[in-house]
Write a protein that holds these residues in place. Structure first.
Motif, PDB file in Angstrom:
ATOM      1  N   ALA A   1       1.298  -1.465  -0.351  1.00  0.00           N
ATOM      2  CA  ALA A   1      -0.321   0.118   0.048  1.00  0.00           C
ATOM      3  C   ALA A   1       0.778   1.407  -0.473  1.00  0.00           C
ATOM      4  O   ALA A   1       0.567   2.308  -0.684  1.00  0.00           O
ATOM      5  CB  ALA A   1      -1.187   0.215   1.464  1.00  0.00           C
TER       6      ALA A   1
ATOM      7  N   SER B   1      -7.806   5.308   1.691  1.00  0.00           N
ATOM      8  CA  SER B   1      -7.390   4.056   0.924  1.00  0.00           C
ATOM      9  C   SER B   1      -7.847   2.631   1.611  1.00  0.00           C
ATOM     10  O   SER B   1      -7.696   1.894   1.030  1.00  0.00           O
ATOM     11  CB  SER B   1      -5.681   4.170   1.478  1.00  0.00           C
ATOM     12  OG  SER B   1      -5.141   4.954   1.070  1.00  0.00           O
TER      13      SER B   1
ATOM     14  N   VAL C   1      -6.881   6.520  -5.616  1.00  0.00           N
ATOM     15  CA  VAL C   1      -7.283   7.332  -4.067  1.00  0.00           C
ATOM     16  C   VAL C   1      -7.932   8.523  -4.421  1.00  0.00           C
ATOM     17  O   VAL C   1      -9.125   9.050  -3.881  1.00  0.00           O
ATOM     18  CB  VAL C   1      -6.660   7.407  -2.782  1.00  0.00           C
ATOM     19  CG1 VAL C   1      -7.129   7.593  -1.906  1.00  0.00           C
ATOM     20  CG2 VAL C   1      -6.281   5.350  -2.218  1.00  0.00           C
TER      21      VAL C   1
ATOM     22  N   LEU D   1       0.690   3.998  -2.965  1.00  0.00           N
ATOM     23  CA  LEU D   1       0.288   5.520  -2.370  1.00  0.00           C
ATOM     24  C   LEU D   1       0.936   6.287  -3.078  1.00  0.00           C
ATOM     25  O   LEU D   1       1.552   7.961  -2.824  1.00  0.00           O
ATOM     26  CB  LEU D   1       0.008   5.314  -1.039  1.00  0.00           C
ATOM     27  CG  LEU D   1      -1.402   4.807  -0.705  1.00  0.00           C
ATOM     28  CD1 LEU D   1      -1.088   4.855   0.604  1.00  0.00           C
ATOM     29  CD2 LEU D   1      -2.339   5.833  -1.553  1.00  0.00           C
TER      30      LEU D   1
ATOM     31  N   GLY E   1      -1.912   4.542   4.297  1.00  0.00           N
ATOM     32  CA  GLY E   1      -2.774   6.504   4.004  1.00  0.00           C
ATOM     33  C   GLY E   1      -1.727   7.569   5.513  1.00  0.00           C
ATOM     34  O   GLY E   1      -1.481   8.475   5.081  1.00  0.00           O
TER      35      GLY E   1
ATOM     36  N   SER F   1      -4.388  -0.798   4.818  1.00  0.00           N
ATOM     37  CA  SER F   1      -4.300   0.207   4.038  1.00  0.00           C
ATOM     38  C   SER F   1      -4.529   1.995   4.188  1.00  0.00           C
ATOM     39  O   SER F   1      -3.960   2.635   4.301  1.00  0.00           O
ATOM     40  CB  SER F   1      -5.213   0.243   2.655  1.00  0.00           C
ATOM     41  OG  SER F   1      -5.990   0.706   0.871  1.00  0.00           O
TER      42      SER F   1
ATOM     43  N   ARG G   1      -2.297   5.387  -5.122  1.00  0.00           N
ATOM     44  CA  ARG G   1      -2.406   7.111  -5.225  1.00  0.00           C
ATOM     45  C   ARG G   1      -3.574   7.591  -6.146  1.00  0.00           C
ATOM     46  O   ARG G   1      -4.464   8.729  -5.599  1.00  0.00           O
ATOM     47  CB  ARG G   1      -1.210   7.464  -5.156  1.00  0.00           C
ATOM     48  CG  ARG G   1      -1.576   9.273  -4.601  1.00  0.00           C
ATOM     49  CD  ARG G   1      -2.093   9.510  -2.939  1.00  0.00           C
ATOM     50  NE  ARG G   1      -1.999  10.575  -2.862  1.00  0.00           N
ATOM     51  CZ  ARG G   1      -0.784  11.360  -2.150  1.00  0.00           C
ATOM     52  NH1 ARG G   1       0.242  10.143  -1.635  1.00  0.00           N
ATOM     53  NH2 ARG G   1      -0.646  11.965  -1.463  1.00  0.00           N
TER      54      ARG G   1
END
Length: 320
Positions: free
Chosen positions: A42, A292, A312, A46, A262, A258, A309
Motif C-alpha cells: 500500500a 485508502s 484514492v 500510494l 495512508g 491500507s 494513489r
C-alpha cells in the motif's frame, strides 16, 4: 521518502462464498497477504518507496510471495528463505459485509523462526520510517528479532510505526496477548489501535490518551472504528476525526493496513524537518487514509485490492 516494513508474509485462501465457514466453502481464491506486507504494498501504491523484511519458506509459496512484492517494485533484499519451515497459510471465511474469520497454518511457519542475525540492517538504514506489527511478537525467536529491528531503527533516528494487529487465536490467552502487544508500544512513535483491539491493548481503566504518559516516545495514536471512521490523537492534546467513507464492502481483509499506509504516507509527506507533528494537515491525511482503507474493502483479498494513489485521489474528489 522510503518505508521499510517487517513481519509476516503469507497466502490468504479466501472463501469464494460469503456467509459460510472455511469447512463449508466450495473453493478459495489465493491472495498474497500478511498485515505488514499489505502495508508495504500500500505504501508503494500510494507513492513512496517501500522495502520489506521477513522470512518465508524455501517453497513455491515463499518464492511466489517474494515475486509478488518484487513485481510491485518493493525492495525484497531483506527477505530470507527458510529450509526449516514452510510459508504461513491462512484460510479466510467471509461473513455478509466482508467481516472475516481466520484459520492459520503455522506450526511453526518460517516467519516465526526469523532471528536477529537474519535482519538486513542495511535495509533499515535506507528508510525514513520502520513499520512493524504484533504477529511476530507472539513467540521467539521472531519476537526478539522484531524488537531488535525496532530498537535499531530508533537508534538510527528513524520514525517507527506499530500496528498491534489482533489475531487472538494465535496467542495463548488474553493476558499473553495484552502483554505481548504492549511490547511494541515501547518503540513506536505512531500507533494504530482499532476499537476491537483496544480492550486488549489497553490495561484496565486505561484510556487511549493515557499511552502518551506511559510511553514518552509516542507522538500520534489512531483509534479506528471501521466504517465509522477514526480519531487521531496527538501528544499536544490535539484531536482530529473523520467519519469514514461508505462503500460496498466485499472483503475487509487489508483495510486497516491500507488505512495505516495512508497515515504513514500522509505523515511523512507533511512532516517538517523538526518532526513537529502539529504542523501536519491531518484533515487531508485522514481523507487519504480513510479512502485508502475503504477502497481496499471493495475486492477479495488484501494485496490485490489495495488502491493506487490515483484511485484514492479520484475517489476523494468524487465524494467531496
Amino acid at each position: 521518502m522510503r518505508v521499510v516494513s517487517m513481519g509476516e508474509l503469507l497466502i490468504d485462501f479466501v472463501a469464494l462464498e460469503s456467509g459460510v465457514t472455511v469447512g463449508e466453502a466450495s473453493g478459495f481464491q489465493k491472495a498474497p497477504g500478511g498485515a505488514p506486507a499489505n502495508v508495504a504494498v500500500a505504501i508503494k501504491r500510494l507513492g513512496l518507496e517501500s522495502a520489506f523484511i521477513t522470512q518465508v519458506g524455501d517453497d513455491p509459496f515463499g518464492h511466489y510471495l517474494s515475486g509478488v512484492l518484487a513485481d510491485e517494485d518493493i525492495d525484497v533484499s531483506g527477505i530470507r528463505f527458510s529450509q526449516e519451515a514452510r510459508t504461513m497459510l491462512a484460510f479466510v471465511s467471509l461473513a455478509q459485509g466482508g467481516e472475516r474469520s481466520f484459520n492459520f497454518y503455522r506450526h511453526p511457519s518460517a516467519d516465526m523462526l526469523l532471528t536477529s542475525d537474519d535482519i538486513a540492517l542495511d535495509v533499515i538504514d535506507s528508510a525514513d520510517l520502520f513499520h512493524f506489527g504484533s504477529i511476530t511478537l507472539i513467540t521467539n525467536p521472531a519476537r526478539d528479532a522484531t524488537l531488535h529491528a525496532a530498537s535499531y531503527a530508533r537508534e538510527q533516528g528513524k520514525l517507527v510505526s506499530y500496528d498491534p494487529n489482533l489475531r487472538l487465536a494465535l496467542w495463548d490467552n488474553d493476558d499473553a496477548a495484552r502483554k505481548g502487544m504492549r511490547l511494541g508500544l515501547e518503540y513506536a512513535n505512531i500507533v494504530k489501535i482499532s476499537d476491537e483491539e483496544a480492550y486488549l491493548v489497553l490495561e484496565d481503566g486505561e484510556d487511549v490518551k493515557d499511552l502518551f504518559d506511559k510511553f514518552e516516545q509516542i507522538e500520534l495514536i489512531m483509534l479506528t472504528r471501521g466504517e465509522n471512521g477514526c480519531t487521531v490523537y496527538l501528544r499536544d492534546s490535539s484531536e482530529y476525526s473523520h467519519k469514514g467513507y461508505k462503500v460496498t464492502s466485499v472483503d475487509t481483509t487489508g483495510a486497516g493496513d491500507s488505512f495505516m499506509a495512508g497515515i504513514i504516507v500522509g505523515v511523512l509527506e507533511g512532516l517538517d524537518d523538526n518532526r513537529d507533528f502539529s504542523t501536519i494537515d491531518f484533515e487531508s491525511v485522514l481523507k487519504l487514509a480513510n479512502a485508502s482503507g475503504a477502497l481496499a474493502t471493495t475486492g477479495r483479498g488484501a494485496i490485490p485490492s489495495l488502491p493506487t494513489r490515483a484511485e484514492v485521489d479520484a475517489f476523494i474528489q468524487s465524494v467531496s
